[in-house]
Write a protein that holds these residues in place. Structure first.
Motif, mmCIF file in Angstrom:
data_model
loop_
_atom_site.group_PDB
_atom_site.id
_atom_site.type_symbol
_atom_site.label_atom_id
_atom_site.label_comp_id
_atom_site.label_asym_id
_atom_site.label_seq_id
_atom_site.Cartn_x
_atom_site.Cartn_y
_atom_site.Cartn_z
ATOM 1 N N GLY A 1 0.815 -1.211 0.000
ATOM 2 C CA GLY A 1 0.000 0.000 0.000
ATOM 3 C C GLY A 1 0.842 1.251 0.000
ATOM 4 N N SER A 2 0.313 2.318 -0.596
ATOM 5 C CA SER A 2 0.970 3.619 -0.575
ATOM 6 C C SER A 2 -0.105 4.693 -0.518
ATOM 7 C CB SER A 2 1.852 3.826 -1.816
ATOM 8 O OG SER A 2 1.055 3.942 -2.979
ATOM 9 N N GLN A 3 0.248 5.836 0.100
ATOM 10 C CA GLN A 3 -0.701 6.935 0.255
ATOM 11 C C GLN A 3 0.050 8.248 0.132
ATOM 12 O OE1 GLN A 3 -0.796 8.836 3.544
ATOM 13 N NE2 GLN A 3 -2.044 10.331 2.435
ATOM 14 N N THR A 4 -0.579 9.202 -0.564
ATOM 15 C CA THR A 4 0.053 10.504 -0.790
ATOM 16 C C THR A 4 -0.974 11.605 -0.611
ATOM 17 O OG1 THR A 4 1.568 9.520 -2.412
ATOM 18 C CG2 THR A 4 1.373 11.914 -2.403
ATOM 19 N N LEU A 5 -0.620 12.622 0.160
ATOM 20 C CA LEU A 5 -1.431 13.825 0.334
ATOM 21 C C LEU A 5 -0.615 15.001 -0.166
ATOM 22 C CD1 LEU A 5 -3.960 15.292 1.436
ATOM 23 C CD2 LEU A 5 -2.784 15.446 3.642
ATOM 24 N N ALA A 6 -1.169 15.767 -1.110
ATOM 25 C CA ALA A 6 -0.379 16.821 -1.735
ATOM 26 C C ALA A 6 -1.223 18.069 -1.939
ATOM 27 C CB ALA A 6 0.178 16.348 -3.077
ATOM 28 N N LEU A 7 -0.572 19.208 -1.788
ATOM 29 C CA LEU A 7 -1.144 20.513 -2.086
ATOM 30 C C LEU A 7 -0.254 21.173 -3.121
ATOM 31 C CD1 LEU A 7 -3.106 22.910 -1.544
ATOM 32 C CD2 LEU A 7 -1.517 23.649 0.243
ATOM 33 N N GLY A 8 -0.821 21.539 -4.264
ATOM 34 C CA GLY A 8 0.030 22.078 -5.313
ATOM 35 C C GLY A 8 -0.753 22.883 -6.336
ATOM 36 N N VAL A 9 -0.081 23.127 -7.437
ATOM 37 C CA VAL A 9 -0.625 23.935 -8.531
ATOM 38 C C VAL A 9 -0.876 23.011 -9.720
ATOM 39 C CG1 VAL A 9 -0.226 25.890 -10.076
ATOM 40 C CG2 VAL A 9 0.603 25.969 -7.714
ATOM 41 N N THR A 10 -2.011 23.182 -10.367
ATOM 42 C CA THR A 10 -2.366 22.354 -11.509
ATOM 43 C C THR A 10 -2.796 23.242 -12.671
ATOM 44 O OG1 THR A 10 -3.089 20.539 -10.074
ATOM 45 C CG2 THR A 10 -3.866 20.507 -12.353
ATOM 46 N N PHE A 11 -2.245 22.967 -13.831
ATOM 47 C CA PHE A 11 -2.633 23.651 -15.065
ATOM 48 C C PHE A 11 -3.395 22.659 -15.942
ATOM 49 C CE2 PHE A 11 1.317 25.417 -13.478
ATOM 50 C CZ PHE A 11 1.060 26.788 -13.469
ATOM 51 N N VAL A 12 -4.560 23.070 -16.428
ATOM 52 C CA VAL A 12 -5.411 22.202 -17.229
ATOM 53 C C VAL A 12 -5.580 22.809 -18.609
ATOM 54 C CG1 VAL A 12 -7.673 21.085 -17.422
ATOM 55 C CG2 VAL A 12 -6.620 21.401 -15.163
ATOM 56 N N PHE A 13 -5.397 21.985 -19.652
ATOM 57 C CA PHE A 13 -5.545 22.415 -21.040
ATOM 58 C C PHE A 13 -6.488 21.438 -21.762
ATOM 59 C CE2 PHE A 13 -1.205 23.104 -19.543
ATOM 60 C CZ PHE A 13 -1.068 24.483 -19.653
ATOM 61 N N PRO A 14 -7.444 21.903 -22.576
ATOM 62 C CA PRO A 14 -7.833 23.314 -22.684
ATOM 63 C C PRO A 14 -8.582 23.753 -21.459
ATOM 64 C CG PRO A 14 -9.323 21.968 -23.963
ATOM 65 C CD PRO A 14 -8.266 21.040 -23.424
#
Length: 343
Positions: free
Chosen positions: A329-342
């Motif tokens: 098992g693995s778990q990740t919690l992240a806060l970041g910036v996301t760019f979506v195209f289009p």
């Protein structure tokens, strides 16, 4: 005498009737009267109205129907912590960086459809006085073509590839020093899976693939990840065979398996600006007992905070006896910036 009275009554009645008739037919002179008649709204003229035909040129819209729909998202997460030398609360300086690229292309026309999805993940963390360690590392590329048979059923064929970018290590401390042992690399292991069968898709956000004919090739191209048995004094024992790695025997490059496969996908906005995406895969080899069924579950919840920033929680559960006899098992919690195209 009676005749006289009857004659008299008849004469009186006739005179009265004549008088009434004369009154009803009295002429009235309208010469001096100001009498105006209303004008009729209907046209007083008759005849044919001529019409001249006008030619109208057709308008041609120069537009093409695009049957493709694509979406690309690029995310970057950074976590950094620094402490002074006299910080009494304890802690260690650290820097973690992770990146994610998710590309998905969909084609749909009449009863034909095609979906391609690429997921690239990589992240590392560096703590002071420790070795660098990976936090995320995955390459996943899936292709599926389908023909619609009925309202919810499709016949599909798919192929997908999965591996990792960088070398993977296990860590232990020997004499106060951290030591890394190589356990995986790019294409060690690597998986290539081909499948065909039937797909049940009752809605846009849920589908189930039933791969009655599936084949998977497991690759181990680097032999340095194999561990040779050791003697009691810690030296390699060349008299004992090297155990397989990821199901591939030592000295070989890959292993081929025929199996029955089930793949379930779910992707939906469960709350406002909150997306839930999950994928479950079950792989049942035909040539081995049922205890060797492989299971993998990927779940990601992404909540959009504003136009660019989001928080995501992802987890992976894996059971594959060729890798380990226990559930991984693995778990990740992240806060970041996301760019979506289009956009």
């Amino acid at each position: 005498m009676k005749s006289f009275y009857a004659y008299l009554l008849l004469a009186f009645t006739g005179t009265t009737s004549l008088y009434a008739q004369e009154i009803d037919t009295v002429p009235i002179n309208t010469k001096g009267l100001d009498i105006k008649l209303k004008r009729s709204p209907l046209p007083s003229r008759t005849g044919t109205i001529p019409f001249k035909p006008v030619e109208i040129s057709p308008i041609v819209v120069d537009a093409k129907v695009n049957y493709w729909k694509t979406r690309t998202s690029v995310g970057i997460n950074v976590n950094q912590a620094t402490f002074s030398n006299n910080w009494k609360g304890g802690g260690v300086n650290s820097l973690a960086v992770a990146g994610l690229v998710n590309y998905k292309a969909e084609y749909s026309k009449d009863s034909y459809s095609y979906v391609s999805e690429l997921i690239l993940e990589y992240g590392k963390v560096k703590n002071k006085d420790q070795l660098q360690k990976k936090t995320r590392d995955r390459i996943f590329w899936d292709h599926k073509a389908a023909i619609q048979l009925s309202k919810n059923w499709y016949f599909f064929g798919s192929i997908n590839f999965e591996s990792q970018f960088d070398s993977g290590f296990s860590y232990k401390t020997v004499n106060g020093r951290e030591v890394a042992t190589l356990i995986s690399k790019f294409m060690s292991p690597g998986y290539l899976t081909e499948s065909f069968g039937f797909e049940y898709k009752p809605s846009k956000y849920f589908s189930t693939r039933i791969g009655t004919g599936s084949a998977r090739q497991t690759f181990v191209l680097d032999s340095t990840i194999y561990e040779r048995p050791k003697k009691t004094d810690g030296t390699p024992d060349y008299n004992k065979p090297v155990p397989p790695k990821y199901g591939v025997d030592f000295g070989k490059k890959f292993k081929n398996e025929l199996a029955f496969q089930i793949v379930m996908n779910f992707e939906k906005e469960v709350f406002t600006n909150t997306m839930l995406k999950s994928r479950y895969q079950m792989f049942i080899p035909y040539d081995r007992s049922m205890v060797n069924i492989d299971h993998r579950l990927d779940v990601t919840i992404t909540s959009k905070l504003n136009r660019l920033m989001n928080v995501s929680l992802s987890g992976v559960g894996l059971f594959d006896r060729d890798n380990d006899t226990k559930i991984q098992g693995s778990q990740t919690l992240a806060l970041g910036v996301t760019f979506v195209f289009p956009r």
